[in-house]
Design an enzyme around this catalytic site. Sequence first.
Site, mmCIF file in Angstrom:
data_model
loop_
_atom_site.group_PDB
_atom_site.id
_atom_site.type_symbol
_atom_site.label_atom_id
_atom_site.label_comp_id
_atom_site.label_asym_id
_atom_site.label_seq_id
_atom_site.Cartn_x
_atom_site.Cartn_y
_atom_site.Cartn_z
ATOM 1 N N ASN A 9 22.553 -45.075 -68.121
ATOM 2 C CA ASN A 9 22.193 -44.643 -66.771
ATOM 3 C C ASN A 9 21.874 -45.901 -65.960
ATOM 4 O O ASN A 9 20.833 -46.514 -66.139
ATOM 5 C CB ASN A 9 20.969 -43.713 -66.872
ATOM 6 N N TRP A 10 22.803 -46.269 -65.090
ATOM 7 C CA TRP A 10 22.654 -47.538 -64.353
ATOM 8 C C TRP A 10 21.662 -47.439 -63.198
ATOM 9 O O TRP A 10 21.355 -48.436 -62.554
ATOM 10 C CB TRP A 10 24.026 -48.022 -63.852
ATOM 11 N N LYS A 11 21.220 -46.243 -62.900
ATOM 12 C CA LYS A 11 20.249 -46.014 -61.816
ATOM 13 C C LYS A 11 20.710 -46.691 -60.517
ATOM 14 O O LYS A 11 21.911 -46.827 -60.287
ATOM 15 C CB LYS A 11 18.852 -46.466 -62.252
ATOM 16 N N HIS A 97 16.705 -35.665 -64.013
ATOM 17 C CA HIS A 97 16.069 -36.882 -64.520
ATOM 18 C C HIS A 97 14.628 -36.921 -64.021
ATOM 19 O O HIS A 97 14.343 -36.483 -62.901
ATOM 20 C CB HIS A 97 16.850 -38.113 -64.037
ATOM 21 N N GLU A 169 13.506 -36.958 -72.547
ATOM 22 C CA GLU A 169 12.996 -38.259 -72.117
ATOM 23 C C GLU A 169 11.519 -38.127 -71.752
ATOM 24 O O GLU A 169 11.193 -37.708 -70.629
ATOM 25 C CB GLU A 169 13.773 -38.746 -70.895
ATOM 26 N N GLY A 175 11.300 -46.782 -69.036
ATOM 27 C CA GLY A 175 11.148 -48.071 -68.364
ATOM 28 C C GLY A 175 9.807 -48.751 -68.626
ATOM 29 O O GLY A 175 9.437 -49.706 -67.964
ATOM 30 N N SER A 216 13.145 -46.240 -73.129
ATOM 31 C CA SER A 216 13.000 -47.546 -73.783
ATOM 32 C C SER A 216 13.765 -47.654 -75.109
ATOM 33 O O SER A 216 13.262 -48.246 -76.069
ATOM 34 C CB SER A 216 11.523 -47.890 -73.975
ATOM 35 N N GLY A 237 18.462 -46.436 -69.922
ATOM 36 C CA GLY A 237 18.335 -46.802 -68.517
ATOM 37 C C GLY A 237 18.491 -48.288 -68.269
ATOM 38 O O GLY A 237 19.103 -49.011 -69.059
ATOM 39 N N GLY A 238 17.860 -48.725 -67.162
ATOM 40 C CA GLY A 238 17.977 -50.105 -66.697
ATOM 41 C C GLY A 238 17.617 -51.126 -67.749
ATOM 42 O O GLY A 238 18.107 -52.258 -67.721
HETATM 43 P P1 PGA Z 1 14.923 -46.705 -69.942
HETATM 44 O O1 PGA Z 1 15.357 -45.439 -69.047
HETATM 45 O O2 PGA Z 1 15.922 -46.826 -71.057
HETATM 46 O O3 PGA Z 1 14.955 -47.875 -68.981
HETATM 47 O O4 PGA Z 1 13.554 -46.425 -70.438
HETATM 48 C C1 PGA Z 1 15.837 -44.270 -69.624
HETATM 49 C C2 PGA Z 1 16.283 -43.308 -68.549
HETATM 50 O O5 PGA Z 1 15.671 -43.308 -67.465
HETATM 51 O O6 PGA Z 1 17.255 -42.548 -68.728
#
Ligand code: PGA
Length: 255
Positions: A9-11, A97, A169, A175, A216, A237-238
């Site tokens: 997920n590149w956000k 999300h 999640e 994050g 994470s 994610g990021g």
């Molecule tokens: P993260 O994000 O891997 O940066 O914790 C996960 C997500 O928001 O899907």
Amino acid sequence: MRKPLIYGNWKMNLNMNESADLIASLLSVKIDYSKVDVGVAPDFCSLSKVAETIREMGYNISVAAQNVSLEEKGAFTGEVSADMVASTGADTVIIGHSERRAIYKETNEEINGKVKAALRNRLHVILCVGESLEEREAGIATETVLYQVGMGLHGINMDRMNNITLAYEPVWAIGTGKTATPADAEEIHANIRGQLKKMYGPVVAEKKVRILYGGSVKPDNVSALMMRDNIDGALVGGGASLDATTFGKLINFNS
Ligand code: PGA
């Protein structure tokens, strides 16, 4: 046996040129696609570019939008419909999300409307659920998550469940560098599968629906998570999906 799925997920991090660079780098990583399914979720502006690059290079990688409107068409300035997403060549939408739930105050009812809009337009759905830190500390993590699953899938028939993936999640793990322990995540995943079994029976629950873990996920913790019976993949994610080498390591967790 459910095939693992690793989704990035590149956000809201990359413009179209940067997204094009990232997908090009990812396509150069050696991956055995017979063992693992892979997907990426760029921003709306980059969807068609990323989908086109993947198709032209002959890869079978899923492409998702990160959100979608629950409306079909009309005077909804700034919204993007499921038909518009499908027309870019994307095949999937991430819905619910926690950032959409928390920052944009999306309700379970709206999320359910978005799931229905996506399915009507033949898109696959990754439905995200997860409890906050307060809910976990109050001992209502499972209850919260199962309520979100029930509401998100309300009115969705069994024959549509081929097109649904769930992502657990925990909000406090996104994050933040904190991951749920594999045992904690597995417990919630098993409960989600139990709920699916009640709603749709054992074939849907055990064979059709993959349940991803997100929050994470990193190359050094992915294997321990993936070893658990009910964890079928990761939504990343990021933290680890924006670098092709790191994301490649996650995808190749089994090699
Ligand atoms: P993260 O994000 O891997 O940066 O914790 C996960 C997500 O928001 O899907």
